[in-house]
Design a protein around this motif. Structure first.
Motif, PDB file in Angstrom:
ATOM      1  N   MET A  25       0.166   4.888   7.100  1.00  0.00           N
ATOM      2  CA  MET A  25       1.736   4.114   6.152  1.00  0.00           C
ATOM      3  C   MET A  25       0.788   2.978   6.011  1.00  0.00           C
ATOM      4  N   LEU A  26       0.351   1.882   7.339  1.00  0.00           N
ATOM      5  CA  LEU A  26      -0.216   0.893   6.633  1.00  0.00           C
ATOM      6  C   LEU A  26      -1.104   0.877   5.725  1.00  0.00           C
ATOM      7  N   ASP A  27      -2.245   2.137   6.566  1.00  0.00           N
ATOM      8  CA  ASP A  27      -3.612   1.448   6.274  1.00  0.00           C
ATOM      9  C   ASP A  27      -3.319   2.071   4.385  1.00  0.00           C
ATOM     10  N   ALA A  28      -2.498   3.317   3.957  1.00  0.00           N
ATOM     11  CA  ALA A  28      -2.031   3.066   2.400  1.00  0.00           C
ATOM     12  C   ALA A  28      -1.228   1.558   1.518  1.00  0.00           C
TER      13      ALA A  28
ATOM     14  N   VAL B 171       4.590   6.760   0.828  1.00  0.00           N
ATOM     15  CA  VAL B 171       4.314   5.049   1.375  1.00  0.00           C
ATOM     16  C   VAL B 171       4.742   4.027   1.027  1.00  0.00           C
ATOM     17  N   TYR B 172       5.767   3.902  -0.210  1.00  0.00           N
ATOM     18  CA  TYR B 172       6.806   3.117  -1.554  1.00  0.00           C
ATOM     19  C   TYR B 172       8.061   2.714   0.250  1.00  0.00           C
ATOM     20  N   ASP B 173       9.001   4.038  -0.113  1.00  0.00           N
ATOM     21  CA  ASP B 173       9.264   3.993   0.931  1.00  0.00           C
ATOM     22  C   ASP B 173       9.765   3.567   2.242  1.00  0.00           C
ATOM     23  N   PHE B 174       8.344   3.742   2.599  1.00  0.00           N
ATOM     24  CA  PHE B 174       8.071   2.770   3.929  1.00  0.00           C
ATOM     25  C   PHE B 174       8.420   1.494   3.761  1.00  0.00           C
ATOM     26  N   PHE B 175       7.504   0.837   2.742  1.00  0.00           N
ATOM     27  CA  PHE B 175       7.022  -0.269   2.746  1.00  0.00           C
ATOM     28  C   PHE B 175       8.455  -0.752   2.001  1.00  0.00           C
ATOM     29  N   ARG B 176       9.167  -0.222   1.538  1.00  0.00           N
ATOM     30  CA  ARG B 176      11.172  -0.149   1.256  1.00  0.00           C
ATOM     31  C   ARG B 176      11.524  -1.190   2.089  1.00  0.00           C
ATOM     32  N   ARG B 177      11.175   0.228   3.292  1.00  0.00           N
ATOM     33  CA  ARG B 177      12.182  -0.183   4.465  1.00  0.00           C
ATOM     34  C   ARG B 177      11.991  -1.175   5.777  1.00  0.00           C
TER      35      ARG B 177
ATOM     36  N   ARG C 267      15.739  10.264  12.024  1.00  0.00           N
ATOM     37  CA  ARG C 267      15.276  10.614  12.495  1.00  0.00           C
ATOM     38  C   ARG C 267      13.467  10.511  12.344  1.00  0.00           C
ATOM     39  N   PRO C 268      12.781  11.115  13.065  1.00  0.00           N
ATOM     40  CA  PRO C 268      11.471  10.568  13.098  1.00  0.00           C
ATOM     41  C   PRO C 268      11.024  10.815  12.131  1.00  0.00           C
ATOM     42  N   GLU C 269       9.602  10.409  11.384  1.00  0.00           N
ATOM     43  CA  GLU C 269       9.317  10.119  10.124  1.00  0.00           C
ATOM     44  C   GLU C 269       8.095  10.856  10.474  1.00  0.00           C
ATOM     45  N   ALA C 270       8.024  10.883   8.623  1.00  0.00           N
ATOM     46  CA  ALA C 270       6.806  12.462   8.989  1.00  0.00           C
ATOM     47  C   ALA C 270       5.158  12.679   9.273  1.00  0.00           C
ATOM     48  N   TYR C 271       5.307  10.916   8.437  1.00  0.00           N
ATOM     49  CA  TYR C 271       3.620  10.031   8.683  1.00  0.00           C
ATOM     50  C   TYR C 271       2.944   9.376   9.717  1.00  0.00           C
ATOM     51  N   CYS C 272       2.324   9.163  10.355  1.00  0.00           N
ATOM     52  CA  CYS C 272       2.105   8.246  10.979  1.00  0.00           C
ATOM     53  C   CYS C 272       1.748   7.354  10.349  1.00  0.00           C
ATOM     54  N   HIS C 273       2.786   5.620  11.460  1.00  0.00           N
ATOM     55  CA  HIS C 273       2.740   4.296  10.890  1.00  0.00           C
ATOM     56  C   HIS C 273       1.118   3.842  11.002  1.00  0.00           C
ATOM     57  N   ARG C 274      -0.103   4.513  11.780  1.00  0.00           N
ATOM     58  CA  ARG C 274      -1.158   4.065  10.969  1.00  0.00           C
ATOM     59  C   ARG C 274      -1.638   4.551   9.259  1.00  0.00           C
TER      60      ARG C 274
ATOM     61  N   ALA D 149      -1.340   5.733  -8.119  1.00  0.00           N
ATOM     62  CA  ALA D 149      -2.467   5.434  -8.525  1.00  0.00           C
ATOM     63  C   ALA D 149      -2.819   5.631  -6.997  1.00  0.00           C
ATOM     64  N   LEU D 150      -2.196   6.201  -5.459  1.00  0.00           N
ATOM     65  CA  LEU D 150      -2.569   5.560  -4.487  1.00  0.00           C
ATOM     66  C   LEU D 150      -3.564   7.275  -4.419  1.00  0.00           C
ATOM     67  N   PRO D 151      -5.263   6.869  -3.586  1.00  0.00           N
ATOM     68  CA  PRO D 151      -5.407   8.024  -3.557  1.00  0.00           C
ATOM     69  C   PRO D 151      -5.175   9.211  -2.377  1.00  0.00           C
ATOM     70  N   VAL D 152      -5.363  10.156  -2.761  1.00  0.00           N
ATOM     71  CA  VAL D 152      -4.708  11.779  -1.894  1.00  0.00           C
ATOM     72  C   VAL D 152      -5.006  11.015  -0.573  1.00  0.00           C
ATOM     73  N   ASP D 153      -6.482  10.755   0.040  1.00  0.00           N
ATOM     74  CA  ASP D 153      -6.402  10.358   1.217  1.00  0.00           C
ATOM     75  C   ASP D 153      -5.253  10.136   1.859  1.00  0.00           C
ATOM     76  N   PHE D 154      -4.320   9.168   1.619  1.00  0.00           N
ATOM     77  CA  PHE D 154      -3.067   8.557   2.082  1.00  0.00           C
ATOM     78  C   PHE D 154      -2.017   9.168   1.477  1.00  0.00           C
ATOM     79  N   PRO D 155      -0.949   9.189   2.525  1.00  0.00           N
ATOM     80  CA  PRO D 155       0.468   9.981   2.561  1.00  0.00           C
ATOM     81  C   PRO D 155       1.286   9.467   0.722  1.00  0.00           C
ATOM     82  N   TYR D 156       1.402  10.647   0.359  1.00  0.00           N
ATOM     83  CA  TYR D 156       1.971  10.485  -1.064  1.00  0.00           C
ATOM     84  C   TYR D 156       2.970   9.417  -1.462  1.00  0.00           C
ATOM     85  N   TRP D 157       2.332   8.465  -2.108  1.00  0.00           N
ATOM     86  CA  TRP D 157       2.669   7.348  -2.619  1.00  0.00           C
ATOM     87  C   TRP D 157       4.353   7.373  -2.579  1.00  0.00           C
ATOM     88  N   ARG D 158       5.524   8.352  -3.189  1.00  0.00           N
ATOM     89  CA  ARG D 158       6.567   7.882  -3.066  1.00  0.00           C
ATOM     90  C   ARG D 158       6.962   7.245  -1.324  1.00  0.00           C
TER      91      ARG D 158
END
Length: 237
Positions: free
Chosen positions: A34-37, A61-67, A25-32, A50-59
């Motif tokens: 996610m990479l910035d986060a 971002v973590y799932d993106f990185f783990r994948r 399924r399409p991802e909910a957040y822009c890859h840019r 502790a990721l700032p709220v300017d970035f997508p929800y930390w979970r």
């Protein structure tokens, strides 16, 4: 990252399966975003939560990185960028020559004894980075060991990991005098890679710029100036 950086990275990004009509399924957040986060977390060493709220929800971002880590997309993206840089410089995408060196670094108090060692020569208690670069200093391969592992023991593993990928053209590697011994020579000969030792001239003292070796030492200095990769572990908190 800047717009110019993103334009470069975007063209080299691995394409998600859903865009190729291969399911998912399409991802909910822009890859840019996610990479910035992820880059922010690595650069600042903060906890995932502790990721700032300017970035997508930390979970997310973590799932993106783990994948990306699980499917080795990080390596794929880096190798595409590395090849692009080499080609723009008028070189072949794959190098035929490289340089190997290592660097011992102290480990923090949270690193267990089973993954750290003492390098008596450098008086470092921690881990050792073994790196292979091309002649421009771009990373080709990295292996991390405990600090007490001798360079000649780690180099064959470093080479094997790099050469097992298809399309490698490496034929010559410059090293210092620590990289000697039958096991190392045998491993390099198996892949048809020649070793050339760059030595200091007799009587030289203090810091001296050595041909070829200064390139890999510069890369190690780049790594030293960058914070430890805090993204390597699971979420904390």
């Amino acid at each position: 990252m800047t717009d110019a950086e993103w334009a470069e990275v975007r063209s080299a990004m691995p394409v998600p399966a859903w865009l190729l009509k291969r399911g998912g399924r399409p991802e909910a957040y822009c890859h840019r975003e996610m990479l910035d986060a992820v880059r922010y977390l690595v650069d600042n060493g903060v906890k995932w939560m502790a990721l700032p709220v300017d970035f997508p929800y930390w979970r997310a971002v973590y799932d993106f990185f783990r994948r990306w880590r699980a499917y080795d997309y990080v390596r794929e993206l880096y190798e595409r960028l590395r090849r692009s840089v080499r080609e723009r410089a008028g070189r072949n995408a794959e190098p035929s020559a490289g340089i190997i060196d290592s660097q011992s670094v102290d480990a923090s108090e949270t690193v267990g004894e089973d993954s750290r060692g003492y390098d008596g020569g450098k008086s470092r208690d921690g881990r050792k980075r073994h790196i292979l670069t091309d002649t421009e200093g771009l990373l080709l391969e990295v292996t991390v060991t405990t600090a007490d592992v001798h360079d000649s023991k780690a180099a064959p593993v470093l080479l094997e990991t790099f050469m097992e990928q298809p399309g490698r053209l490496l034929k010559l590697v410059w090293v210092d005098s620590a990289y000697q011994g039958p096991p190392l020579a045998k491993a390099f000969a198996r892949h048809g890679v020649r070793i050339e030792v760059v030595r200091r001239s007799d009587g030289q003292r203090g810091f001296v710029v050595l041909a070829r070796r200064w390139v890999v030492e510069r890369t190690l200095s780049w790594l030293s100036r960058h914070p430890v990769d805090a993204a390597a572990g699971p979420p904390v908190g």
